[in-house]
Design a protein around this motif. Structure first.
Motif, PDB file in Angstrom:
ATOM      1  N   ALA A   1       2.296  12.057  -1.882  1.00 53.66           N
ATOM      2  CA  ALA A   1       1.488  10.853  -1.675  1.00 53.66           C
ATOM      3  C   ALA A   1       2.141   9.928  -0.656  1.00 53.66           C
ATOM      4  O   ALA A   1       1.460   9.326   0.194  1.00 53.66           O
ATOM      5  CB  ALA A   1       1.286  10.133  -3.000  1.00 53.66           C
ATOM      6  N   LEU A   2       3.470   9.811  -0.703  1.00 50.98           N
ATOM      7  CA  LEU A   2       4.168   8.983   0.275  1.00 50.98           C
ATOM      8  C   LEU A   2       3.956   9.496   1.694  1.00 50.98           C
ATOM      9  O   LEU A   2       3.672   8.725   2.622  1.00 50.98           O
ATOM     10  CB  LEU A   2       5.664   8.935  -0.049  1.00 50.98           C
ATOM     11  CG  LEU A   2       6.121   7.973  -1.148  1.00 50.98           C
ATOM     12  CD1 LEU A   2       7.593   8.199  -1.463  1.00 50.98           C
ATOM     13  CD2 LEU A   2       5.894   6.530  -0.707  1.00 50.98           C
TER      14      LEU A   2
ATOM     15  N   LEU B   1       1.558   9.059   7.010  1.00 49.06           N
ATOM     16  CA  LEU B   1       0.871   9.666   8.151  1.00 49.06           C
ATOM     17  C   LEU B   1      -0.452   8.962   8.432  1.00 49.06           C
ATOM     18  O   LEU B   1      -0.803   8.718   9.599  1.00 49.06           O
ATOM     19  CB  LEU B   1       0.631  11.156   7.884  1.00 49.06           C
ATOM     20  CG  LEU B   1       1.869  12.062   7.928  1.00 49.06           C
ATOM     21  CD1 LEU B   1       1.499  13.488   7.515  1.00 49.06           C
ATOM     22  CD2 LEU B   1       2.477  12.061   9.327  1.00 49.06           C
ATOM     23  N   ALA B   2      -1.176   8.626   7.387  1.00 49.38           N
ATOM     24  CA  ALA B   2      -2.473   7.978   7.590  1.00 49.38           C
ATOM     25  C   ALA B   2      -2.305   6.611   8.259  1.00 49.38           C
ATOM     26  O   ALA B   2      -3.045   6.264   9.202  1.00 49.38           O
ATOM     27  CB  ALA B   2      -3.188   7.838   6.251  1.00 49.38           C
ATOM     28  N   MET B   3      -1.345   5.849   7.826  1.00 48.74           N
ATOM     29  CA  MET B   3      -1.152   4.534   8.420  1.00 48.74           C
ATOM     30  C   MET B   3      -0.609   4.645   9.837  1.00 48.74           C
ATOM     31  O   MET B   3      -0.980   3.853  10.723  1.00 48.74           O
ATOM     32  CB  MET B   3      -0.202   3.700   7.550  1.00 48.74           C
ATOM     33  CG  MET B   3      -0.761   3.380   6.170  1.00 48.74           C
ATOM     34  SD  MET B   3       0.327   2.339   5.175  1.00 48.74           S
ATOM     35  CE  MET B   3       0.320   0.844   6.119  1.00 48.74           C
ATOM     36  N   ALA B   4       0.266   5.629  10.100  1.00 46.39           N
ATOM     37  CA  ALA B   4       0.787   5.802  11.456  1.00 46.39           C
ATOM     38  C   ALA B   4      -0.318   6.212  12.419  1.00 46.39           C
ATOM     39  O   ALA B   4      -0.405   5.701  13.551  1.00 46.39           O
ATOM     40  CB  ALA B   4       1.909   6.836  11.449  1.00 46.39           C
TER      41      ALA B   4
ATOM     42  N   ALA C   1       7.132  15.627  -7.078  1.00 46.09           N
ATOM     43  CA  ALA C   1       6.451  16.268  -5.952  1.00 46.09           C
ATOM     44  C   ALA C   1       5.162  15.533  -5.609  1.00 46.09           C
ATOM     45  O   ALA C   1       4.835  15.326  -4.427  1.00 46.09           O
ATOM     46  CB  ALA C   1       6.159  17.731  -6.293  1.00 46.09           C
ATOM     47  N   ALA C   2       4.426  15.115  -6.621  1.00 48.35           N
ATOM     48  CA  ALA C   2       3.179  14.395  -6.360  1.00 48.35           C
ATOM     49  C   ALA C   2       3.455  13.062  -5.676  1.00 48.35           C
ATOM     50  O   ALA C   2       2.737  12.656  -4.744  1.00 48.35           O
ATOM     51  CB  ALA C   2       2.428  14.185  -7.671  1.00 48.35           C
TER      52      ALA C   2
ATOM     53  N   PHE D   1       0.833  -1.203   0.000  1.00 48.98           N
ATOM     54  CA  PHE D   1       0.000   0.000   0.000  1.00 48.98           C
ATOM     55  C   PHE D   1       0.868   1.254   0.000  1.00 48.98           C
ATOM     56  O   PHE D   1       0.562   2.239  -0.694  1.00 48.98           O
ATOM     57  CB  PHE D   1      -0.917  -0.009   1.231  1.00 48.98           C
ATOM     58  CG  PHE D   1      -2.201  -0.745   1.014  1.00 48.98           C
ATOM     59  CD1 PHE D   1      -3.345  -0.080   0.599  1.00 48.98           C
ATOM     60  CD2 PHE D   1      -2.278  -2.110   1.212  1.00 48.98           C
ATOM     61  CE1 PHE D   1      -4.534  -0.762   0.394  1.00 48.98           C
ATOM     62  CE2 PHE D   1      -3.457  -2.797   1.014  1.00 48.98           C
ATOM     63  CZ  PHE D   1      -4.599  -2.130   0.600  1.00 48.98           C
ATOM     64  N   SER D   2       1.948   1.253   0.794  1.00 45.14           N
ATOM     65  CA  SER D   2       2.766   2.462   0.931  1.00 45.14           C
ATOM     66  C   SER D   2       3.449   2.846  -0.371  1.00 45.14           C
ATOM     67  O   SER D   2       3.637   4.041  -0.654  1.00 45.14           O
ATOM     68  CB  SER D   2       3.819   2.253   2.027  1.00 45.14           C
ATOM     69  OG  SER D   2       3.188   1.970   3.268  1.00 45.14           O
ATOM     70  N   TRP D   3       3.839   1.856  -1.184  1.00 41.23           N
ATOM     71  CA  TRP D   3       4.513   2.165  -2.441  1.00 41.23           C
ATOM     72  C   TRP D   3       3.564   2.117  -3.636  1.00 41.23           C
ATOM     73  O   TRP D   3       3.828   2.780  -4.648  1.00 41.23           O
ATOM     74  CB  TRP D   3       5.662   1.181  -2.678  1.00 41.23           C
ATOM     75  CG  TRP D   3       6.787   1.326  -1.710  1.00 41.23           C
ATOM     76  CD1 TRP D   3       7.031   0.574  -0.617  1.00 41.23           C
ATOM     77  CD2 TRP D   3       7.811   2.318  -1.744  1.00 41.23           C
ATOM     78  NE1 TRP D   3       8.155   1.005   0.054  1.00 41.23           N
ATOM     79  CE2 TRP D   3       8.663   2.089  -0.633  1.00 41.23           C
ATOM     80  CE3 TRP D   3       8.103   3.379  -2.593  1.00 41.23           C
ATOM     81  CZ2 TRP D   3       9.772   2.874  -0.353  1.00 41.23           C
ATOM     82  CZ3 TRP D   3       9.225   4.163  -2.317  1.00 41.23           C
ATOM     83  CH2 TRP D   3      10.039   3.911  -1.211  1.00 41.23           C
ATOM     84  N   GLY D   4       2.511   1.371  -3.524  1.00 43.67           N
ATOM     85  CA  GLY D   4       1.593   1.267  -4.654  1.00 43.67           C
ATOM     86  C   GLY D   4       0.773   2.526  -4.878  1.00 43.67           C
ATOM     87  O   GLY D   4       0.590   2.978  -6.023  1.00 43.67           O
ATOM     88  N   ILE D   5       0.272   3.124  -3.788  1.00 48.67           N
ATOM     89  CA  ILE D   5      -0.553   4.333  -3.942  1.00 48.67           C
ATOM     90  C   ILE D   5       0.272   5.504  -4.483  1.00 48.67           C
ATOM     91  O   ILE D   5      -0.158   6.190  -5.428  1.00 48.67           O
ATOM     92  CB  ILE D   5      -1.224   4.673  -2.598  1.00 48.67           C
ATOM     93  CG1 ILE D   5      -2.226   3.567  -2.232  1.00 48.67           C
ATOM     94  CG2 ILE D   5      -1.914   6.029  -2.661  1.00 48.67           C
ATOM     95  CD1 ILE D   5      -2.892   3.767  -0.886  1.00 48.67           C
ATOM     96  N   PRO D   6       1.479   5.793  -3.965  1.00 51.86           N
ATOM     97  CA  PRO D   6       2.273   6.872  -4.581  1.00 51.86           C
ATOM     98  C   PRO D   6       2.631   6.589  -6.039  1.00 51.86           C
ATOM     99  O   PRO D   6       2.680   7.520  -6.860  1.00 51.86           O
ATOM    100  CB  PRO D   6       3.520   6.935  -3.704  1.00 51.86           C
ATOM    101  CG  PRO D   6       3.077   6.424  -2.382  1.00 51.86           C
ATOM    102  CD  PRO D   6       2.095   5.354  -2.699  1.00 51.86           C
ATOM    103  N   ALA D   7       2.908   5.328  -6.376  1.00 48.99           N
ATOM    104  CA  ALA D   7       3.206   5.024  -7.775  1.00 48.99           C
ATOM    105  C   ALA D   7       1.996   5.305  -8.656  1.00 48.99           C
ATOM    106  O   ALA D   7       2.128   5.847  -9.769  1.00 48.99           O
ATOM    107  CB  ALA D   7       3.633   3.560  -7.901  1.00 48.99           C
ATOM    108  N   LEU D   8       0.809   4.975  -8.167  1.00 48.50           N
ATOM    109  CA  LEU D   8      -0.399   5.262  -8.939  1.00 48.50           C
ATOM    110  C   LEU D   8      -0.605   6.769  -9.084  1.00 48.50           C
ATOM    111  O   LEU D   8      -0.990   7.258 -10.160  1.00 48.50           O
ATOM    112  CB  LEU D   8      -1.602   4.613  -8.255  1.00 48.50           C
ATOM    113  CG  LEU D   8      -2.960   4.817  -8.930  1.00 48.50           C
ATOM    114  CD1 LEU D   8      -2.946   4.228 -10.341  1.00 48.50           C
ATOM    115  CD2 LEU D   8      -4.073   4.186  -8.096  1.00 48.50           C
TER     116      LEU D   8
END
Length: 390
Positions: A71-72, A77-80, A66-67, A41-48
């Motif tokens: 996203a990262l 932050l959301a997962m923490a 920057a995007a 999830f942490s790397w897939g969402i920023p890649a998308l």
């Protein structure tokens, strides 16, 4: 008049749950699976997000970077915060795990969760797996046997397994006691009397009727109808045999004139016999210990020579060996069909050597070699000299 309160049954309440600190500690295998899902999830969402930014803005690398970075940070932050508030994340929720305080069993809060997530994020950087392996090693070597790594010690957390425990089916009530039948007492009770059945009596007249044989009434034999007579068949007239045909006269045999007497062939000339072949040569061998004899058959040499089963041997020559270089049955020699003397090594350990005019040649095991006058044959540390007589 008020009724007394209904007493509560003994035991825990139906909705009671044990504190989270009493739950079993999560296994490392399930924790690693949850970590892999969280990293996806942490790397897939920023890649998308980066792909969508590239499609929307075109070839603007700084905008895409920057995007992706934003996203990262947002995902991290959301997962923490999710771990700090309710102790769960996408991976841990999928594997039935939860992060709680190691002493109270309550959520650890946003601050410790951010510290814990930061350590996990640094270990997840592309360092050939060294960071993740280090955290896993610290969890395995935890002295408290709670599998707490460095990130758990910094945040004061522990990962527990919150999957529901399998229900244990309680045994049902026992059946009412069955009636026991005393078989011994039943054997002692006498059996009720049984009335004997009396066969009905029959009258003497009835018995005589059954025994009297029934008289048979002779039946008249049916008469056969008369057979119609057939008229006699006429006899054929006798036929006279025809006379045999006259055979032609046989011709007289031809007279063959007597042939003239033949003269016997002259006997072949007598053949002259070839002169007799010369007698076979005689061979004598002389060993280094002084013994000498004429060879008149197969001779075996060795420390303790023994012939094979059914082998015809004329002489056994034992040879003492100081360094045990002579085998038990080392070699054999004897006259051949053409009168020559041949020698053959019988697979000895150190082999046999033929010395002829100062030139040595190793003998092949199982292959015979022809000897001439003056040859020397070496058997280990022993040798013999061959000489021809006549």
């Amino acid at each position: 008049m008020s009724l007394p309160p209904t007493p509560r049954p003994y035991g825990p309440r139906p909705d009671w749950q044990p504190p989270l600190t009493q739950l079993p500690v999560a296994q490392l295998e399930r924790r690693f699976q949850a970590f892999a899902i969280d990293r996806l999830f942490s790397w897939g969402i920023p890649a998308l997000v980066g792909v969508l930014t590239w499609v929307a803005l075109g070839d603007e690398p700084w905008s895409i970077v920057a995007a992706v970075v934003i996203a990262l940070v947002v995902v991290w932050l959301a997962m923490a915060i999710a771990i700090g508030v309710n102790g769960s994340s996408p991976g841990k929720a999928a594997r039935g795990l939860r992060v709680v305080h190691h002493g109270t069993g309550t959520p650890i809060g946003a601050g410790p969760a951010l510290v814990r997530s930061l350590v996990l994020a640094l270990s997840g950087l592309p360092t050939f797996g060294i960071g993740v392996a280090t955290l896993a090693w610290t969890a395995v070597e935890d002295r408290g046997s709670q599998r707490r790594g460095w990130h758990d010690h910094l945040a004061g957390s522990v990962v527990v397994d919150v999957r529901p425990a399998p229900e244990v089916q309680e045994e049902g009530q026992q059946d009412a006691p069955r009636h026991i039948v005393n078989l011994t007492a039943m054997r002692l009770v006498p059996a009720p009397p049984v009335e004997a059945l009396v066969p009905p009596t029959r009258s003497v007249e009835h018995s005589m009727r059954r025994q009297a044989p029934a008289q048979s009434v002779p039946r008249p034999m049916p008469q056969s109808a008369p057979q119609p007579t057939s008229p006699p068949m006429p006899q054929p007239a006798p036929q006279h045999a025809a006379p045999p045909p006259m055979s032609a006269p046989m011709p007289a045999p031809m007279q063959v004139p007597p042939s003239a007497p033949r003269h016997a062939a002259p006997p072949p000339a007598s053949q002259h016999l070839a002169p007799g072949s010369p007698p076979a040569p005689r061979w004598r061998v002389r060993f280094d210990d002084g013994q000498s004899f004429t060879v008149d058959g197969v001779v075996l040499v060795g420390r303790r020579p023994e012939p094979r089963a059914g082998e015809d041997v004329s002489r056994l020559v034992p040879l003492a060996s100081a360094d045990m270089s002579v085998s038990k049955t080392h070699a054999q020699f004897g006259p051949a069909a053409d009168g020559a003397l041949v020698v053959m090594d019988r697979g000895s350990t150190n082999g046999s050597t033929l010395v002829r005019q100062g030139v040595s040649r190793q003998l092949s095991p199982g292959r015979a070699a022809t000897l001439v006058d003056g040859d020397t044959v070496v058997f280990g540390d022993r040798h013999m000299v061959v000489s021809r007589e006549g």
